[in-house]
Design a protein around this motif. Structure first.
Motif, short mmCIF file in Angstrom:
data_model
loop_
_atom_site.label_atom_id
_atom_site.label_comp_id
_atom_site.label_asym_id
_atom_site.label_seq_id
_atom_site.Cartn_x
_atom_site.Cartn_y
_atom_site.Cartn_z
N ARG A 92 -9.42 -0.61 -0.03
CA ARG A 92 -9.72 0.00 -1.28
C ARG A 92 -8.54 0.01 -2.11
O ARG A 92 -8.64 -0.41 -3.48
CB ARG A 92 -10.42 1.33 -1.15
CG ARG A 92 -10.93 2.05 -2.72
CD ARG A 92 -11.52 3.41 -2.54
NE ARG A 92 -11.99 3.80 -4.10
CZ ARG A 92 -13.00 3.45 -4.32
NH1 ARG A 92 -13.74 2.31 -4.03
NH2 ARG A 92 -13.19 3.78 -5.77
N LEU A 93 -7.39 0.37 -1.66
CA LEU A 93 -6.33 0.32 -2.59
C LEU A 93 -5.77 -0.92 -3.05
O LEU A 93 -5.43 -1.12 -3.82
CB LEU A 93 -5.21 1.07 -1.53
CG LEU A 93 -5.16 2.83 -1.49
CD1 LEU A 93 -4.05 3.14 -0.47
CD2 LEU A 93 -5.06 3.30 -2.70
N ALA A 94 -6.07 -2.00 -2.10
CA ALA A 94 -5.69 -3.35 -2.25
C ALA A 94 -6.58 -3.97 -3.33
O ALA A 94 -5.92 -4.67 -4.26
CB ALA A 94 -5.79 -4.28 -0.97
N ARG A 95 -7.90 -3.48 -3.50
CA ARG A 95 -8.75 -3.75 -4.58
C ARG A 95 -7.89 -3.61 -6.03
O ARG A 95 -8.21 -4.14 -6.96
CB ARG A 95 -9.94 -3.32 -4.63
CG ARG A 95 -10.98 -3.89 -3.60
CD ARG A 95 -12.19 -2.95 -3.35
NE ARG A 95 -12.62 -2.76 -4.61
CZ ARG A 95 -13.63 -1.99 -4.93
NH1 ARG A 95 -13.91 -0.83 -3.93
NH2 ARG A 95 -14.27 -1.65 -6.09
N PHE A 96 -7.10 -2.45 -6.08
CA PHE A 96 -6.44 -2.24 -7.01
C PHE A 96 -5.08 -2.28 -7.18
O PHE A 96 -4.06 -1.77 -8.07
CB PHE A 96 -6.50 -0.51 -7.51
CG PHE A 96 -8.03 -0.12 -7.55
CD1 PHE A 96 -8.84 -0.31 -8.64
CD2 PHE A 96 -8.74 0.54 -6.41
CE1 PHE A 96 -9.93 0.20 -8.73
CE2 PHE A 96 -10.03 0.90 -6.59
CZ PHE A 96 -10.83 0.63 -7.76
N GLY A 97 -4.62 -3.41 -6.39
CA GLY A 97 -3.50 -3.91 -6.44
C GLY A 97 -2.20 -3.12 -5.75
O GLY A 97 -1.06 -2.90 -6.09
N ARG A 98 -2.72 -2.08 -5.03
CA ARG A 98 -1.84 -1.06 -4.46
C ARG A 98 -1.59 -1.21 -2.91
O ARG A 98 -2.64 -1.54 -2.28
CB ARG A 98 -2.32 0.29 -4.57
CG ARG A 98 -2.18 0.72 -6.17
CD ARG A 98 -2.89 1.95 -6.40
NE ARG A 98 -2.30 3.00 -5.62
CZ ARG A 98 -2.88 4.32 -5.48
NH1 ARG A 98 -4.11 4.56 -6.03
NH2 ARG A 98 -2.64 5.21 -4.72
N GLU A 99 -0.34 -0.96 -2.35
CA GLU A 99 -0.36 -0.94 -0.75
C GLU A 99 -0.39 0.44 -0.44
O GLU A 99 -0.12 1.58 -1.15
CB GLU A 99 1.17 -1.51 -0.66
CG GLU A 99 1.21 -2.85 -1.08
CD GLU A 99 2.65 -3.26 -0.55
OE1 GLU A 99 3.51 -2.49 0.36
OE2 GLU A 99 3.17 -4.56 -0.51
N MET A 100 -0.70 0.75 0.88
CA MET A 100 -1.06 2.04 1.59
C MET A 100 0.27 2.63 1.96
O MET A 100 0.75 1.94 2.64
CB MET A 100 -1.97 1.72 2.62
CG MET A 100 -2.49 3.01 3.36
SD MET A 100 -3.74 3.15 4.65
CE MET A 100 -3.01 1.83 5.55
N ALA A 101 0.49 3.81 1.42
CA ALA A 101 1.40 4.68 1.82
C ALA A 101 1.19 5.57 2.95
O ALA A 101 0.08 5.82 3.06
CB ALA A 101 2.21 5.24 0.50
N ALA A 102 2.30 6.14 3.50
CA ALA A 102 2.07 7.12 4.64
C ALA A 102 1.08 8.07 4.06
O ALA A 102 0.41 8.68 4.94
CB ALA A 102 3.45 7.61 5.06
N SER A 103 1.48 8.78 3.06
CA SER A 103 0.46 9.66 2.34
C SER A 103 -0.67 9.33 2.52
O SER A 103 -1.77 10.34 2.45
CB SER A 103 1.04 10.21 1.11
OG SER A 103 0.96 8.99 0.04
N ASN A 104 -1.49 8.07 1.86
CA ASN A 104 -2.51 7.62 2.00
C ASN A 104 -3.24 7.72 3.45
O ASN A 104 -4.54 7.96 3.68
CB ASN A 104 -2.82 6.36 1.21
CG ASN A 104 -2.51 6.39 -0.04
OD1 ASN A 104 -1.60 5.88 -0.73
ND2 ASN A 104 -3.33 7.19 -0.87
N ALA A 105 -2.32 7.20 4.41
CA ALA A 105 -2.76 7.04 5.74
C ALA A 105 -3.36 8.22 6.37
O ALA A 105 -4.13 8.36 7.00
CB ALA A 105 -1.69 6.42 6.67
N LYS A 106 -2.48 9.58 5.81
CA LYS A 106 -3.04 10.79 6.46
C LYS A 106 -4.36 11.18 5.96
O LYS A 106 -5.18 11.98 6.75
CB LYS A 106 -2.20 11.71 6.12
CG LYS A 106 -2.34 12.64 4.70
CD LYS A 106 -1.37 13.79 4.35
CE LYS A 106 -1.56 14.40 3.63
NZ LYS A 106 -2.52 15.29 3.68
N GLN A 107 -5.04 10.58 5.15
CA GLN A 107 -6.28 10.72 4.86
C GLN A 107 -7.38 10.21 5.96
O GLN A 107 -8.44 10.65 5.90
CB GLN A 107 -6.66 10.10 3.42
CG GLN A 107 -5.90 10.58 2.37
CD GLN A 107 -6.41 10.03 1.06
OE1 GLN A 107 -6.05 8.79 0.76
NE2 GLN A 107 -7.02 10.54 0.20
N ALA A 108 -6.80 9.47 6.79
CA ALA A 108 -7.60 9.01 7.88
C ALA A 108 -7.56 9.85 9.03
O ALA A 108 -8.16 9.31 10.21
CB ALA A 108 -7.38 7.52 8.21
#
Length: 407
Positions: A102-118
């Motif tokens: 989902r982040l890649a669709r908006f041209g963003r890389e996944m940060a560690a802060s995003n990963a904790k949502q999993a």
């Protein structure tokens, strides 16, 4: 079966945001047939979140919690649930990939802060979020089937309908049916008084929700089967309509006054034009919020200055001189003039004093005149509305549309 709602977020307890999630979930759970015993809000404090989870999980069969599933340090829900259950957090690979894609669709890389949502409490069932990066999850918490959803309203609502409602609907003993009626033109107290005795006569529960400037009337029936619940609710709703009358009850279900007006215009193959002064284009905005409004709405004029009323709408300057801009005569002239200028089936005119200043003893703040003109007649009304400038403008816009509906 009882249910509770818990909304988390310091922005809610400080009043920086209004908790619309709580209202949505309480109504949705009630419609499903649950008795909603609590709608609580706590800040982003680990101790208070855990205390609320333990208490609500012990007292209710269903708990729906929103907020605290995001990527920031104050998003604490998953960790708090894990602590209450006495388990650890486990990262879910499928959710992690969903976040990355989902982040890649908006041209963003996944940060560690995003990963904790999993990260979810061990043993939790993951609830997918097709509209955002924060999945939800469900666990058994005390006696409750507990569901945890993100705080973003659009994401939360879609997930509740898709992943929560189907799971908890079978828990309800008996069947409920609710008829939702929309009313405008009477205060809540008057609506309540006119409906006295209906609940006892039909075995239903009548609820009210004031959503300025309308009053919603909800007729809820509970029965052993769906047919009986529907029949009881609809019989009681028919008596509600009869007592309040067709001028007050304008619609049923998920609709709005503007939508009802647009459908009536479309059915008659009629068109509409507006001339607005004190409402500043609000009538046109409300109408054009309805999908398909272009099939009947031609356009409008915000005739704030007297010169615009005369030049663009065709109001006779002598009327303005003799009666003033805020008058029945000018409202009628505005409706008739804009109908002619646009070649519309109906013309609306509204003029008034929205405040907070500008009133006189003869023409106080809140005085509004409005009119509806057709090729056969012009109808007009006036009132002195109370409230703030915004509230007076909104009440005026609805009053104009209500008169158009009756016309």
């Amino acid at each position: 079966m009882t249910a509770a709602v818990l909304c988390t977020g310091t922005e809610l307890t400080r009043g920086e945001l209004v908790s619309t999630n709580g209202a949505f979930l309480a109504e949705a759970l009630t419609t499903l047939g649950f008795e909603v015993g609590a709608v609580d809000t706590v800040d982003d404090d680990i101790g208070r979140i855990e205390s609320a989870l333990r208490r609500l999980g012990a007292e209710h069969e269903v708990l729906v919690c929103t907020g605290g599933l995001g990527p920031t340090t104050d998003d604490l829900t998953s960790a708090c649930v894990a602590r209450v259950l006495g388990v650890g957090l486990v990262r879910d690979p499928e959710s992690l990939e969903h976040i990355r894609v989902r982040l890649a669709r908006f041209g963003r890389e996944m940060a560690a802060s995003n990963a904790k949502q999993a990260d979810f409490p061990e043993g939790a069932a993951v609830l997918p979020n097709p509209n955002g990066t924060a999945p939800g999850f469900s666990v058994t918490l005390g006696r409750a089937a507990a569901f945890f959803l993100p705080g973003v309203p659009l994401e939360m609502q879609a997930m509740f309908e898709a992943s929560v409602a189907p799971k908890i609907r079978p828990l309800v003993v008996g069947v409920t049916h609710q008829t939702l009626l929309h009313t405008f033109g009477l205060p809540e107290s008057s609506v309540n008084d006119k409906l006295a005795g209906i609940e006892a006569a039909h075995g239903v529960i009548i609820g009210y929700r004031a959503r300025l400037p309308e009053i919603e009337v909800k007729v809820l029936a509970r029965a052993a089967n769906a047919e009986e619940a529907r029949s009881r609710s609809e019989r009681a709703a028919a008596e509600v309509r009869s007592r309040l009358g067709p001028d007050v009850v304008y619609g049923e279900g998920q609709t709005s006054l503007a939508e009802v007006v647009c459908r009536l215009l479309e059915a008659k193959q009629a068109t509409l034009a507006t001339a607005e002064s004190c409402t500043g284009g609000l009538v046109a905005e409300i109408v054009t919020n309805v999908p398909g409004a272009s099939r009947s709405f031609l356009g409008g004029v915000v005739a704030y200055a007297n010169a615009v009323k005369t030049k663009l709408v065709g109001v006779d300057p002598a009327l303005l001189e003799r009666h003033g801009a805020v008058s029945e005569e000018v409202a009628r002239a505005m409706a008739e003039g804009v109908r002619r200028r646009f070649g519309a089936s109906y013309g609306l005119g509204v003029t008034g004093i929205a405040g907070p200043d500008g009133g006189t003893p003869d023409k106080p703040v809140g005085l509004v005149h409005w009119a509806v003109a057709s090729d056969s007649e012009t109808s007009s009304k006036h009132a002195v509305f109370s409230g703030s400038r915004e509230q007076i403008r909104k009440r005026s816009a609805w009053a104009v549309l209500a008169l158009l509906r009756r016309s």
